[in-house]
Design an enzyme around this catalytic site. Structure first.
Site, mmCIF file in Angstrom:
data_model
loop_
_atom_site.group_PDB
_atom_site.id
_atom_site.type_symbol
_atom_site.label_atom_id
_atom_site.label_comp_id
_atom_site.label_asym_id
_atom_site.label_seq_id
_atom_site.Cartn_x
_atom_site.Cartn_y
_atom_site.Cartn_z
ATOM 1 N N GLU A 1 0.777 -1.288 -0.043
ATOM 2 C CA GLU A 1 0.136 -0.064 0.018
ATOM 3 C C GLU A 1 0.762 1.177 0.001
ATOM 4 O OE1 GLU A 1 -3.059 0.921 -0.243
ATOM 5 O OE2 GLU A 1 -3.694 -1.284 -0.529
HETATM 6 C C1 LIG Z 1 2.613 -9.675 0.446
HETATM 7 C C2 LIG Z 1 2.307 -8.565 -0.370
HETATM 8 C C3 LIG Z 1 1.001 -8.337 -0.917
HETATM 9 C C4 LIG Z 1 0.833 -7.337 -1.560
HETATM 10 N N1 LIG Z 1 -0.387 -7.071 -2.057
HETATM 11 C C5 LIG Z 1 -0.772 -6.302 -3.312
HETATM 12 C C6 LIG Z 1 -1.957 -5.907 -3.883
HETATM 13 O O1 LIG Z 1 -2.977 -6.807 -3.661
HETATM 14 N N2 LIG Z 1 -2.066 -5.464 -5.064
HETATM 15 C C7 LIG Z 1 -0.922 -4.832 -5.724
HETATM 16 O O2 LIG Z 1 -1.198 -4.071 -6.631
HETATM 17 N N3 LIG Z 1 0.138 -4.825 -5.030
HETATM 18 C C8 LIG Z 1 0.444 -5.456 -3.761
HETATM 19 N N4 LIG Z 1 1.570 -5.598 -3.114
HETATM 20 C C9 LIG Z 1 2.800 -4.963 -3.822
HETATM 21 C C10 LIG Z 1 3.383 -3.562 -3.162
HETATM 22 O O3 LIG Z 1 2.295 -2.621 -3.041
HETATM 23 C C11 LIG Z 1 4.648 -3.176 -3.738
HETATM 24 O O4 LIG Z 1 5.513 -4.442 -3.086
HETATM 25 C C12 LIG Z 1 5.259 -2.102 -3.006
HETATM 26 O O5 LIG Z 1 4.369 -0.953 -3.487
HETATM 27 C C13 LIG Z 1 6.624 -1.773 -3.704
HETATM 28 O O6 LIG Z 1 6.994 -2.234 -4.732
HETATM 29 P P1 LIG Z 1 8.203 -2.932 -5.163
HETATM 30 O O7 LIG Z 1 8.025 -4.402 -4.553
HETATM 31 O O8 LIG Z 1 8.249 -3.157 -6.591
HETATM 32 O O9 LIG Z 1 9.412 -2.357 -4.669
HETATM 33 P P2 LIG Z 1 10.246 -1.170 -5.411
HETATM 34 O O10 LIG Z 1 9.256 -0.182 -5.569
HETATM 35 O O11 LIG Z 1 11.375 -1.667 -6.261
HETATM 36 O O12 LIG Z 1 10.770 -0.275 -3.839
HETATM 37 C C14 LIG Z 1 12.091 -0.910 -3.426
HETATM 38 C C15 LIG Z 1 12.594 0.106 -2.630
HETATM 39 O O13 LIG Z 1 12.890 1.289 -3.185
HETATM 40 C C16 LIG Z 1 12.417 2.459 -2.616
HETATM 41 N N5 LIG Z 1 11.881 3.221 -3.579
HETATM 42 C C17 LIG Z 1 11.306 2.980 -4.623
HETATM 43 N N6 LIG Z 1 11.020 4.224 -5.564
HETATM 44 C C18 LIG Z 1 11.431 5.104 -4.752
HETATM 45 C C19 LIG Z 1 11.502 6.504 -4.599
HETATM 46 N N7 LIG Z 1 11.030 7.000 -5.943
HETATM 47 N N8 LIG Z 1 11.748 7.409 -3.721
HETATM 48 C C20 LIG Z 1 12.569 6.630 -2.630
HETATM 49 N N9 LIG Z 1 12.507 5.253 -2.530
HETATM 50 C C21 LIG Z 1 11.858 4.666 -3.174
HETATM 51 C C22 LIG Z 1 11.052 1.798 -1.986
HETATM 52 O O14 LIG Z 1 10.505 2.330 -0.587
HETATM 53 C C23 LIG Z 1 11.683 0.442 -1.434
HETATM 54 O O15 LIG Z 1 12.014 0.385 -0.134
HETATM 55 C C24 LIG Z 1 1.830 -6.628 -2.386
HETATM 56 C C25 LIG Z 1 3.156 -6.874 -1.632
HETATM 57 C C26 LIG Z 1 3.459 -7.772 -0.854
HETATM 58 C C27 LIG Z 1 4.730 -8.029 -0.610
#
Ligand SMILES: Cc1cc2nc3c(=O)[nH]c(=O)nc-3n(C[C@H](O)[C@H](O)[C@H](O)COP(=O)(O)OP(=O)(O)OC[C@H]3O[C@@H](n4cnc5c(N)ncnc54)[C@H](O)[C@@H]3O)c2cc1C
Length: 618
Positions: free
Chosen positions: A466
């Site tokens: 989220e």
């Molecule tokens: C168990 C679980 C349930 C989930 N359920 C859903 C769901 O139902 N529907 C759905 O759509 N998604 C879902 N998600 C996805 C979740 O919303 C994403 O994992 C999350 O938004 C982060 O995206 P990412 O994993 O690609 O990490 P990334 O976006 O790659 O981020 C990796 C790290 O980099 C940092 N970062 C990235 N961009 C920036 C920036 N611009 N500035 C500073 N820091 C940054 C982040 O804060 C993080 O610490 C779920 C995830 C999990 C693990």
């Protein structure tokens, strides 16, 4: 330990939620109906959720090649939840709801989150259906939203992709019009979707007859290119199984395939999936491409999706809070029962050692050690404070929906500013509470013989999904405190000052009122200092420390308000609960609020230590 007295105090004595039935929308309700809802949810959580929390952790969802299998306990809990009517509790009577205030719905959902967060409270289904009520056509509401609210179908939220998590503007799922008559489908303009969605919670299961995916995708331009940025994103309903306009299954599968289940650290009772849309495994009408129906306008997908966000983020904050609370109660019970060590005493004059212990005396229970009490009080202040925050925000949702024009608008703006805190603060500090609960258990806390390690693992998700912590912080400092000329921050400051004024008249709270006043001034000056160069890179480099300081200030405010109310309600000032509330407030002011100094120093100085260190130096 029962949650109920704390919940009742916060709801009725502090927030005056009992008087919500004076609003026209809630006129059929009373304290009795509110209590009946809480009683029912407390009972279902106790009987159908809590006993199975470990089962769903151990018996992870698995795919048998055709279906995703979940433990029977999850099916039973889901059935009991649906039968309780809670799925649509806050909705209008004419769609089968109870027109219950959202504040009460949020309070009731806390029982489920505490009993077993990963069996779930079906937040995604009701959030998905809510979105359709606002942005869907009448037909979409009838066919999809109503069947979700009744519990017949479940809902998901498909935003993330393997290459697009925090950066949703990089979503690459494509949606192209399905035939020349695509505009004429009664379920909405019909498209064919292709792409992969990662991390989709509850993306596949057999709990319900069908699953309604709400999917973000881009419609290519005339040259077949995807429009960069968020303005290219549209929103689609993509059912797992095809349905007709009467909401009946047609017998045909839609082209949505489970590509894999993710095996998670915690929250294992909920499936988490990689879904392939339109790979041709289940071609509809002999054609590849998942059938999706446009919701709202082309290019407004993210805007529509954000409708789900405020309530979804309060839901995440509540889940984090209640996991923290579960750990607090478990460690409190343990600390009252575990004998270990002896209390230190002052040595006799002339004795060599500075500290003496009477080794011949029996061991004391660990709750008697000051350091264990410190860990208990930290948990209490984090978790009960966070519960106050979530309920306060839930009441703002009701105010926004049913208040007069001015107070509804104030509530809207306050929610804008407080939502990143409602999501992130419990995710960080109630997780810390879970860590302290493990610590209180010593070595036993590190084993699976006690529940506290699972609470920590389950809670670790909340800083990630989220919108991650970093993204929430950037939203707070980069957008929310600046929007509408900073009016949200001004409104919040007025409410904090109101509490300060009342608390200053109570001798035992007056020093806290003074500290809170100073913290508030410092937040204001740090906000200005962060933006003083006008360069977002300077300001946002320390967005997380800013959010931590902001959150601690908000929590200090709520604790001061709660303590003041507790003292006012308990005229004799003799109830242990009052001592608990004022004690937790004092803990927060003495041990926690001073931390904001260090966090705000780097914000005010626009410290670029992290931002500028050369990559090779890490
Ligand atoms: C168990 C679980 C349930 C989930 N359920 C859903 C769901 O139902 N529907 C759905 O759509 N998604 C879902 N998600 C996805 C979740 O919303 C994403 O994992 C999350 O938004 C982060 O995206 P990412 O994993 O690609 O990490 P990334 O976006 O790659 O981020 C990796 C790290 O980099 C940092 N970062 C990235 N961009 C920036 C920036 N611009 N500035 C500073 N820091 C940054 C982040 O804060 C993080 O610490 C779920 C995830 C999990 C693990």
């Amino acid at each position: 330990m029962s949650l109920r007295p704390t919940l009742d105090f916060l709801l009725y004595d502090w927030l005056d939620a009992g008087s919500l039935n004076q609003r026209e929308r809630f006129a059929d309700h009373s304290r009795e109906t509110f209590d009946a809802v809480l009683d029912t949810c407390e009972r279902i959580a106790r009987e159908k959720y809590a006993p199975h929390n470990r089962t769903v952790d151990i018996q992870e969802p698995h795919f048998d090649g055709e279906k995703v299998i979940l433990p029977q306990a999850t099916h039973d809990a889901h059935k009991a939840y649906v039968e309780s009517g809670m799925m649509s509790a806050a909705q209008d009577y004419d769609i089968g709801g109870m027109q219950l205030p959202y504040t009460l719905q949020a309070a009731a959902s806390s029982f489920f989150a505490m009993a077993s967060v990963s069996i779930g409270s079906n937040m995604l289904t009701s959030g998905n259906a809510n979105l359709l009520l606002v942005h869907g056509t009448d037909m979409q509401k009838d066919v999809f939203a109503k069947n979700e609210f009744s519990g017949r179908w479940a809902g998901t939220m498909c935003l993330s992709e393997p290459q697009a998590g925090s950066s949703l503007s990089d979503v690459a799922t494509r949606a192209v019009p399905d035939g020349a008559d695509f505009q004429d489908d009664p379920l909405g303009p019909r498209y064919r979707l292709t792409g992969n969605k990662m991390w989709i919670s509850s993306g596949d299961h057999e709990l319900t007859e069908n699953i309604v995916h709400i999917v973000l995708a881009k419609i290519p331009d005339a040259n077949g290119k995807l429009v960069p940025g968020t303005r290219g994103i549209s929103l689609f309903i993509v059912p797992k199984k095809m349905v007709d306009t009467d909401g009946q299954l047609t017998g045909e599968r839609n082209d949505v395939a489970l590509a894999g289940l993710n095996h998670k650290l915690g929250w294992r009772g909920t499936t988490n999936t990689l879904l392939n849309f339109g790979e041709g495994k289940f071609p509809v009408g002999g054609k590849a491409g998942a059938v999706g129906y446009l919701v709202g306008e082309v290019g407004k997908g993210l805007h529509c999706m954000f409708h789900m966000m405020n309530e979804a983020r309060i839901g995440v904050g509540t889940a984090a809070t209640m996991l923290g609370m579960a750990g607090y109660y478990a460690s409190l019970d343990y600390a009252k029962a575990r004998p270990q060590g002896r209390l230190v005493k002052k040595p006799e004059p002339g004795a060599g050692s500075a500290v003496v212990k009477d080794s011949a005396s029996p061991q004391v229970r660990i709750i008697e050690h000051a350091d264990v009490r410190r860990m208990l009080l930290a948990q209490k202040s984090y978790c009960e404070g966070a519960l106050a925050l979530e309920l306060y925000c839930a009441k703002l949702v009701d105010e926004q929906k049913t208040g007069d024009a001015q107070s509804a608008d104030d509530a809207r703006l306050l929610l804008e500013v407080l939502t990143p805190i409602a999501k992130s603060w419990p995710s960080e500090w109630c997780l810390e509470a879970n860590s302290l609960a493990i610590q209180i258990h010593g070595g036993y806390g590190y084993t699976r013989d006690f529940p506290v390690e699972q609470y920590w693992r389950d809670n670790r998700l909340n800083m990630i999904h989220e919108g991650t912590h970093g993204i929430q912080a950037a939203d707070l400092l980069g957008r929310k405190v600046l929007m509408e000329g900073g009016r949200g921050l001004t409104l919040l400051a007025a409410r904090i000052n109101d509490t300060i004024e009342r608390a200053a008249a109570v001798p035992s709270l007056a020093p806290h009122a003074k500290s809170l006043g100073a913290a508030l001034v410092r937040i204001g000056s740090a906000t200005q200092a962060a933006w003083s160069t006008g360069d977002p890179a300077d300001a946002l480099a320390n967005a997380v420390p800013y959010m931590q300081a902001f959150g601690h200030t908000v929590l200090a405010w709520l604790w001061l308000d709660v303590a003041q109310r507790a003292l006012a309600v308990d005229e004799a000032k003799s109830m242990p609960a009052t001592a608990g509330r004022t004690g937790a407030a004092t803990y927060f002011f003495n041990y926690e609020l001073p931390k904001i100094g260090a966090w705000l120093n780097v914000v005010e100085n626009r410290d670029l230590t992290c931002a500028t260190l050369a990559e090779e130096a890490f």
